[in-house]
Write a protein that holds these residues in place. Structure first.
Motif, mmCIF file in Angstrom:
data_model
loop_
_atom_site.group_PDB
_atom_site.id
_atom_site.type_symbol
_atom_site.label_atom_id
_atom_site.label_comp_id
_atom_site.label_asym_id
_atom_site.label_seq_id
_atom_site.Cartn_x
_atom_site.Cartn_y
_atom_site.Cartn_z
ATOM 1 N N GLY A 52 0.801 -1.226 0.000
ATOM 2 C CA GLY A 52 0.000 0.000 0.000
ATOM 3 C C GLY A 52 0.828 1.267 0.000
ATOM 4 N N HIS A 53 2.130 1.138 0.125
ATOM 5 C CA HIS A 53 2.984 2.324 0.118
ATOM 6 C C HIS A 53 3.028 2.923 -1.292
ATOM 7 C CE1 HIS A 53 6.606 4.814 0.542
ATOM 8 N NE2 HIS A 53 6.384 4.757 1.863
ATOM 9 N N ARG A 54 3.226 4.229 -1.363
ATOM 10 C CA ARG A 54 3.223 4.916 -2.655
ATOM 11 C C ARG A 54 4.308 4.385 -3.599
ATOM 12 N NH1 ARG A 54 7.197 8.621 -3.493
ATOM 13 N NH2 ARG A 54 8.563 9.118 -1.716
ATOM 14 N N LEU A 55 5.409 3.839 -3.041
ATOM 15 C CA LEU A 55 6.503 3.359 -3.884
ATOM 16 C C LEU A 55 6.209 1.996 -4.508
ATOM 17 C CD1 LEU A 55 9.581 4.423 -1.710
ATOM 18 C CD2 LEU A 55 8.623 5.570 -3.723
ATOM 19 N N ALA A 56 5.076 1.398 -4.162
ATOM 20 C CA ALA A 56 4.727 0.088 -4.715
ATOM 21 C C ALA A 56 4.486 0.160 -6.217
ATOM 22 C CB ALA A 56 3.500 -0.473 -4.014
ATOM 23 N N ASP A 57 4.221 1.348 -6.741
ATOM 24 C CA ASP A 57 3.972 1.490 -8.173
ATOM 25 C C ASP A 57 5.258 1.415 -8.992
ATOM 26 O OD1 ASP A 57 1.258 1.772 -7.728
ATOM 27 O OD2 ASP A 57 1.351 3.962 -7.610
ATOM 28 N N TYR A 58 6.393 1.560 -8.344
ATOM 29 C CA TYR A 58 7.662 1.505 -9.059
ATOM 30 C C TYR A 58 8.095 0.048 -9.266
ATOM 31 C CZ TYR A 58 8.640 6.496 -8.239
ATOM 32 O OH TYR A 58 8.602 7.865 -8.227
ATOM 33 N N GLU A 59 8.599 -0.261 -10.449
ATOM 34 C CA GLU A 59 9.276 -1.545 -10.647
ATOM 35 C C GLU A 59 10.702 -1.481 -10.118
ATOM 36 O OE1 GLU A 59 9.104 -2.972 -14.620
ATOM 37 O OE2 GLU A 59 6.910 -3.038 -14.693
ATOM 38 N N CYS A 60 11.298 -0.296 -10.240
ATOM 39 C CA CYS A 60 12.628 -0.050 -9.681
ATOM 40 C C CYS A 60 12.596 1.350 -9.079
ATOM 41 C CB CYS A 60 13.701 -0.150 -10.771
ATOM 42 S SG CYS A 60 15.394 0.101 -10.170
ATOM 43 N N GLU B 16 11.247 10.074 3.310
ATOM 44 C CA GLU B 16 10.681 8.844 3.854
ATOM 45 C C GLU B 16 11.383 8.458 5.167
ATOM 46 O OE1 GLU B 16 8.171 7.096 2.945
ATOM 47 O OE2 GLU B 16 7.717 7.936 0.962
ATOM 48 N N PRO B 17 10.633 8.004 6.162
ATOM 49 C CA PRO B 17 11.277 7.520 7.389
ATOM 50 C C PRO B 17 12.060 6.234 7.084
ATOM 51 C CG PRO B 17 8.941 7.015 7.414
ATOM 52 C CD PRO B 17 9.165 7.879 6.207
ATOM 53 N N MET B 18 13.290 6.160 7.561
ATOM 54 C CA MET B 18 14.171 5.040 7.231
ATOM 55 C C MET B 18 14.646 4.332 8.499
ATOM 56 S SD MET B 18 14.340 5.025 3.916
ATOM 57 C CE MET B 18 15.688 3.878 3.690
ATOM 58 N N ILE B 19 14.865 3.038 8.364
ATOM 59 C CA ILE B 19 15.430 2.211 9.433
ATOM 60 C C ILE B 19 16.796 1.727 8.956
ATOM 61 C CG2 ILE B 19 15.132 0.132 10.832
ATOM 62 C CD1 ILE B 19 12.081 0.400 10.215
ATOM 63 N N LEU B 20 17.823 1.929 9.768
ATOM 64 C CA LEU B 20 19.187 1.581 9.356
ATOM 65 C C LEU B 20 19.960 1.043 10.555
ATOM 66 C CD1 LEU B 20 20.965 1.698 6.793
ATOM 67 C CD2 LEU B 20 21.795 3.928 7.574
ATOM 68 N N PRO C 283 19.039 10.991 4.453
ATOM 69 C CA PRO C 283 17.965 10.099 4.911
ATOM 70 C C PRO C 283 17.454 10.465 6.295
ATOM 71 C CG PRO C 283 20.095 8.982 4.959
ATOM 72 C CD PRO C 283 20.311 10.281 4.256
ATOM 73 N N ASP C 284 16.163 10.307 6.463
ATOM 74 C CA ASP C 284 15.497 10.563 7.741
ATOM 75 C C ASP C 284 15.462 9.252 8.526
ATOM 76 O OD1 ASP C 284 13.989 11.428 9.858
ATOM 77 O OD2 ASP C 284 12.092 11.460 8.743
ATOM 78 N N ILE C 285 16.492 9.006 9.331
ATOM 79 C CA ILE C 285 16.594 7.755 10.070
ATOM 80 C C ILE C 285 15.804 7.884 11.370
ATOM 81 C CG2 ILE C 285 18.170 6.094 11.155
ATOM 82 C CD1 ILE C 285 20.317 7.104 9.199
ATOM 83 N N VAL C 286 14.697 7.160 11.446
ATOM 84 C CA VAL C 286 13.826 7.239 12.620
ATOM 85 C C VAL C 286 14.105 6.127 13.628
ATOM 86 C CG1 VAL C 286 11.995 8.371 11.317
ATOM 87 C CG2 VAL C 286 12.025 5.872 11.472
ATOM 88 N N ALA D 240 7.548 -3.950 8.671
ATOM 89 C CA ALA D 240 6.189 -4.519 8.609
ATOM 90 C C ALA D 240 5.237 -3.812 9.566
ATOM 91 C CB ALA D 240 6.243 -6.011 8.920
ATOM 92 N N ALA D 241 5.793 -3.291 10.679
ATOM 93 C CA ALA D 241 4.965 -2.571 11.653
ATOM 94 C C ALA D 241 4.643 -1.148 11.205
ATOM 95 C CB ALA D 241 5.672 -2.551 13.006
ATOM 96 N N GLY D 242 5.221 -0.725 10.077
ATOM 97 C CA GLY D 242 4.923 0.595 9.556
ATOM 98 C C GLY D 242 5.801 1.698 10.099
ATOM 99 N N LEU D 243 6.906 1.335 10.743
ATOM 100 C CA LEU D 243 7.755 2.355 11.349
ATOM 101 C C LEU D 243 8.596 3.095 10.314
ATOM 102 C CD1 LEU D 243 8.359 3.465 14.168
ATOM 103 C CD2 LEU D 243 10.286 1.878 14.306
ATOM 104 N N GLY D 244 8.926 2.438 9.230
ATOM 105 C CA GLY D 244 9.748 3.079 8.213
ATOM 106 C C GLY D 244 10.122 2.104 7.112
ATOM 107 N N LEU D 245 10.954 2.570 6.173
ATOM 108 C CA LEU D 245 11.453 1.761 5.074
ATOM 109 C C LEU D 245 12.881 1.345 5.381
ATOM 110 C CD1 LEU D 245 9.045 3.445 3.987
ATOM 111 C CD2 LEU D 245 10.207 3.543 1.779
ATOM 112 N N ALA D 246 13.376 0.336 4.673
ATOM 113 C CA ALA D 246 14.737 -0.122 4.934
ATOM 114 C C ALA D 246 15.397 -0.619 3.661
ATOM 115 C CB ALA D 246 14.741 -1.230 5.983
ATOM 116 N N LEU D 247 16.685 -0.357 3.548
ATOM 117 C CA LEU D 247 17.514 -0.938 2.500
ATOM 118 C C LEU D 247 18.114 -2.234 3.056
ATOM 119 C CD1 LEU D 247 19.301 2.335 1.375
ATOM 120 C CD2 LEU D 247 17.609 1.046 0.042
ATOM 121 N N VAL D 248 17.853 -3.345 2.386
ATOM 122 C CA VAL D 248 18.315 -4.654 2.867
ATOM 123 C C VAL D 248 18.920 -5.431 1.706
ATOM 124 C CG1 VAL D 248 16.609 -4.770 4.737
ATOM 125 C CG2 VAL D 248 16.038 -5.684 2.479
#
Length: 299
Positions: free
Chosen positions: A173-181, A190-194, A218-221, A235-243
């Motif tokens: 449901g996130h807005r970035l889901a429309d991107y293939e890349c 965007e709130p980020m987890i790192l 980056p906005d590291i929350v 998954a809890a909606g706290l932020g996005l992550a690069l993995v």
């Protein structure tokens, strides 16, 4: 007392005849008789009662035979164990690893190694890269699968094994889901987890520099040490992550993953060991690990 004397003694005790025993051990009878007399003199007891027709064990000889058989069985087992260790079929090795290695290729290495060397005890320990390098230096592990990024490796040698890109993890449901890349610049705001910087300072700084090249900071929350925690927080909606890309196999029901375009570094895993490390079982493990090597650009 020599091992050959014990073998001569066993031959006489089992054949109950000096002539047959001499043929069995491939010497003539007089030297065999002399060796038995020397053995009796050395231990101070009579082992055989001799007559012109037969040879019988004394009570002390029978007790001695039981112990000698036990000793020779243990010696044969020791010889076999030494040969198995020398051939890499027995022994013990300790190996460290980072989480992405287990996610990507290490289970296959472990499975194949156990099939080829079931007699080797393989001890595995999950550790971050710095802890593995310290453990290698202290001799607590013999090899490690680490994420190297401009690390100093005194006394160690590294061999690249696996390389994969980062992907973006985010909830459905996130807005970035429309991107293939997803363009890296799209993460602006965007709130980020790192992970904490102290875990991989140089790599952390390179990610920050890549974001700066893309035009944002980056906005590291939230910081998270493990990938499992990171994905749970996403998954809890706290932020996005690069993995790492291999993480996309986890939590498929409540997470989406997309490749990211931009100047991010690759996730590189190397096999590290001491320069002078040579053990047959370890060498066998490394040969198997090399079969799982992924080169740059290889999927």
């Amino acid at each position: 007392m020599e091992l050959r004397q014990l073998r001569y003694f066993m031959a006489v005790a089992e054949e109950r005849h000096f002539g047959r025993a001499a043929k069995r051990v491939c010497i003539s009878q007089p030297p065999l008789s002399m060796q038995i007399r020397n053995l009796e003199a050395e231990i101070g007891v009579q082992l055989f009662r001799r007559t012109t027709r037969r040879v019988e064990l004394t009570e002390a000889g029978a007790a001695f035979l039981r112990e000698v058989r036990s000793v020779t069985e243990k010696l044969e087992a020791a010889v076999e164990t030494a040969r198995r260790v020398a051939g890499g079929a027995a022994g013990r090795i300790s190996v460290g690893f980072v989480g992405p290695a287990m996610d990507a290729f290490l289970p296959g290495v472990i499975r194949e190694f156990r099939e080829h060397a079931p007699g080797v005890i393989l001890s595995l320990a999950e550790m971050d890269t710095r802890a593995q390098l310290d453990a290698l230096g202290a001799g607590r592990i013999q090899a490690g699968f680490v994420r190297l990024f401009r690390h100093e490796l005194p006394g160690l040698r590294a061999e690249p094994i696996f390389r994969e890109p980062y992907v973006l993890a985010f909830p459905p449901g996130h807005r970035l889901a429309d991107y293939e890349c997803v363009p890296l610049a799209a993460l602006k705001g965007e709130p980020m987890i790192l992970y904490p910087r102290q875990i991989q300072p140089a790599l952390y700084d390179r990610i920050m520099a890549a974001c700066a090249e893309a035009g944002f900071s980056p906005d590291i929350v939230q910081e998270a040490v493990t990938k499992k925690t990171t994905l749970a927080l996403v998954a809890a909606g706290l932020g996005l992550a690069l993995v790492p890309e291999s993480s996309a196999q986890f939590r498929p029901a409540d997470l989406l993953y997309r490749p990211v375009s931009g100047p991010l570094p690759m996730v590189e895993i190397a096999l590290v060991r001491k320069k002078d490390a040579h053990a047959p079982a370890l060498d066998r493990f490394i040969r198997i690990a090399r079969k799982y090597k992924r080169r740059v650009g290889q999927s």
